[in-house]
Design an enzyme around this catalytic site. Sequence first.
Site, PDB file in Angstrom:
ATOM      1  N   LYS A 261      59.292  59.361  89.932  1.00 58.28           N
ATOM      2  CA  LYS A 261      58.495  60.300  90.735  1.00 58.28           C
ATOM      3  C   LYS A 261      58.421  59.846  92.201  1.00 58.28           C
ATOM      4  CE  LYS A 261      53.534  61.444  90.778  1.00 58.28           C
ATOM      5  NZ  LYS A 261      53.168  60.689  91.967  1.00 58.28           N
TER       6      LYS A 261
ATOM      7  N   LYS B 168      60.255  53.450  94.065  1.00 54.57           N
ATOM      8  CA  LYS B 168      61.691  53.289  93.757  1.00 54.57           C
ATOM      9  C   LYS B 168      62.414  52.464  94.810  1.00 54.57           C
ATOM     10  CE  LYS B 168      62.290  57.709  93.861  1.00 54.57           C
ATOM     11  NZ  LYS B 168      60.894  58.100  93.964  1.00 54.57           N
TER      12      LYS B 168
ATOM     13  N   LYS C 257      64.781  61.473 102.273  1.00 54.91           N
ATOM     14  CA  LYS C 257      63.851  60.647 103.080  1.00 54.91           C
ATOM     15  C   LYS C 257      64.617  59.511 103.783  1.00 54.91           C
ATOM     16  CE  LYS C 257      60.393  58.445 100.877  1.00 54.91           C
ATOM     17  NZ  LYS C 257      59.111  57.865 100.439  1.00 54.91           N
TER      18      LYS C 257
ATOM     19  N   ASP D  89      61.670  63.789  90.595  1.00 57.36           N
ATOM     20  CA  ASP D  89      61.922  64.455  89.338  1.00 57.36           C
ATOM     21  C   ASP D  89      63.337  65.038  89.337  1.00 57.36           C
ATOM     22  OD1 ASP D  89      61.459  65.593  86.922  1.00 57.36           O
ATOM     23  OD2 ASP D  89      59.593  66.558  87.534  1.00 57.36           O
TER      24      ASP D  89
HETATM   25  P1  ADP Z   1      59.628  55.842  96.564  1.00 56.97           P
HETATM   26  O1  ADP Z   1      60.924  55.271  96.996  1.00 56.97           O
HETATM   27  O2  ADP Z   1      59.506  55.976  95.084  1.00 56.97           O
HETATM   28  O3  ADP Z   1      59.265  57.123  97.249  1.00 56.97           O
HETATM   29  P2  ADP Z   1      58.486  53.584  97.969  1.00 56.97           P
HETATM   30  O4  ADP Z   1      59.297  52.466  97.449  1.00 56.97           O
HETATM   31  O5  ADP Z   1      58.805  54.089  99.338  1.00 56.97           O
HETATM   32  O6  ADP Z   1      58.465  54.803  96.949  1.00 56.97           O
HETATM   33  O7  ADP Z   1      56.977  53.089  97.868  1.00 56.97           O
HETATM   34  C1  ADP Z   1      55.893  53.830  98.377  1.00 56.97           C
HETATM   35  C2  ADP Z   1      54.846  52.879  98.908  1.00 56.97           C
HETATM   36  O8  ADP Z   1      54.268  52.133  97.840  1.00 56.97           O
HETATM   37  C3  ADP Z   1      55.394  51.853  99.897  1.00 56.97           C
HETATM   38  O9  ADP Z   1      54.522  51.753 100.980  1.00 56.97           O
HETATM   39  C4  ADP Z   1      55.424  50.566  99.096  1.00 56.97           C
HETATM   40  O10 ADP Z   1      55.237  49.439  99.925  1.00 56.97           O
HETATM   41  C5  ADP Z   1      54.268  50.750  98.143  1.00 56.97           C
HETATM   42  N1  ADP Z   1      54.435  49.989  96.887  1.00 56.97           N
HETATM   43  C6  ADP Z   1      55.468  50.052  96.020  1.00 56.97           C
HETATM   44  N2  ADP Z   1      55.274  49.229  94.962  1.00 56.97           N
HETATM   45  C7  ADP Z   1      54.079  48.622  95.164  1.00 56.97           C
HETATM   46  C8  ADP Z   1      53.298  47.655  94.438  1.00 56.97           C
HETATM   47  N3  ADP Z   1      53.705  47.156  93.261  1.00 56.97           N
HETATM   48  N4  ADP Z   1      52.117  47.263  94.985  1.00 56.97           N
HETATM   49  C9  ADP Z   1      51.681  47.771  96.153  1.00 56.97           C
HETATM   50  N5  ADP Z   1      52.353  48.672  96.886  1.00 56.97           N
HETATM   51  C10 ADP Z   1      53.536  49.102  96.405  1.00 56.97           C
HETATM   52 MG    MG Z   2      62.415  56.110  98.199  1.00 57.83          MG
END
Ligand code: ADP
Ligand code: MG
Length: 267
Positions: A8, A13, A39, A126
């Site tokens: 999600k 990710k 993104k 998703d």
């Molecule tokens: P996605 O790629 O799924 O959209 P991101 O990797 O960009 O998500 O993460 C979104 C936010 O959540 C980022 O600011 C990241 O630093 C934070 N984040 C991810 N995993 C953790 C965790 N285990 N604890 C705290 N913050 C986290």
């Molecule tokens: Mg991402």
Amino acid sequence: MKLAVYGKGGIGKSTTSCNISVALAKRGKKVLQIGCDPKHDSTFTLTGFLIPTIIDTLQEKDYHYEDVWPEDVIYKGYGGVDCVEAGGPPAGAGCGGYVVGETVKLLKELNAFDEYDVILFDVLGDVVCGGFAAPLNYADYCMIVTDNGFDALFAANRISASVREKSRTHPLRLAGLIGNRTSKRDLIDKYVESVPMPVLEVLPLIEDIRVSRVKGKTLFEMAETDPSLSYVCDYYLNIADQILSQPEGVVPKDAPDRELFSLLSDF
Ligand code: ADP
Ligand code: MG
């Protein structure tokens, strides 16, 4: 070996992908991470900046593949991890799957696609259409990032259904779930009881992981100056080691939507 990381939106990710990529590099592997999300921030924590996307570069060169050089699209990140951002199609038009296809085609023309020990595709939310599932055409293993909540597990179930479909025609397996940003795992456990699959790791909410995004650094880079963070790196090394052991994985039997609603909610 090719890996596809799904989950999600906002679940972690890209953060997880970057740190797994470095963990794999620490184990001596030559790694390429490909961001497949419009993104285009997948590799930010590896390179510290937003690298140009494949689609931008191709547009600049009027889609003359022969005018594109590896250094136009492949950027070196922390720990020696190579980084590519596929980018997205024009908003509201085109297909994400086409973009992934063009990216793989270009990397093949550059003789880069089969040059790596591990290629990790950091995909997106998703799987709502075939385009989003395109990276699964190239992957040996899918990994799904989820928290302990309904929405992320609902997305995980849809991704599992896509893995099930693709595995009919591709040698694809689901390696398992990665729980992220959660100390509780009761709903994750309920889900895997009903839809059996490995849980590779469960990471709690860790303030330094949140900070790592802002700093544009992986936890491995941060741990260089703050050795107390090595325990966080161990989570990612553990995931990397499980993948490198080439686990059997599963072809998941996803749950019907209605069953999932009653399984994961109180009513
Ligand atoms: P996605 O790629 O799924 O959209 P991101 O990797 O960009 O998500 O993460 C979104 C936010 O959540 C980022 O600011 C990241 O630093 C934070 N984040 C991810 N995993 C953790 C965790 N285990 N604890 C705290 N913050 C986290
Ligand atoms: Mg991402």
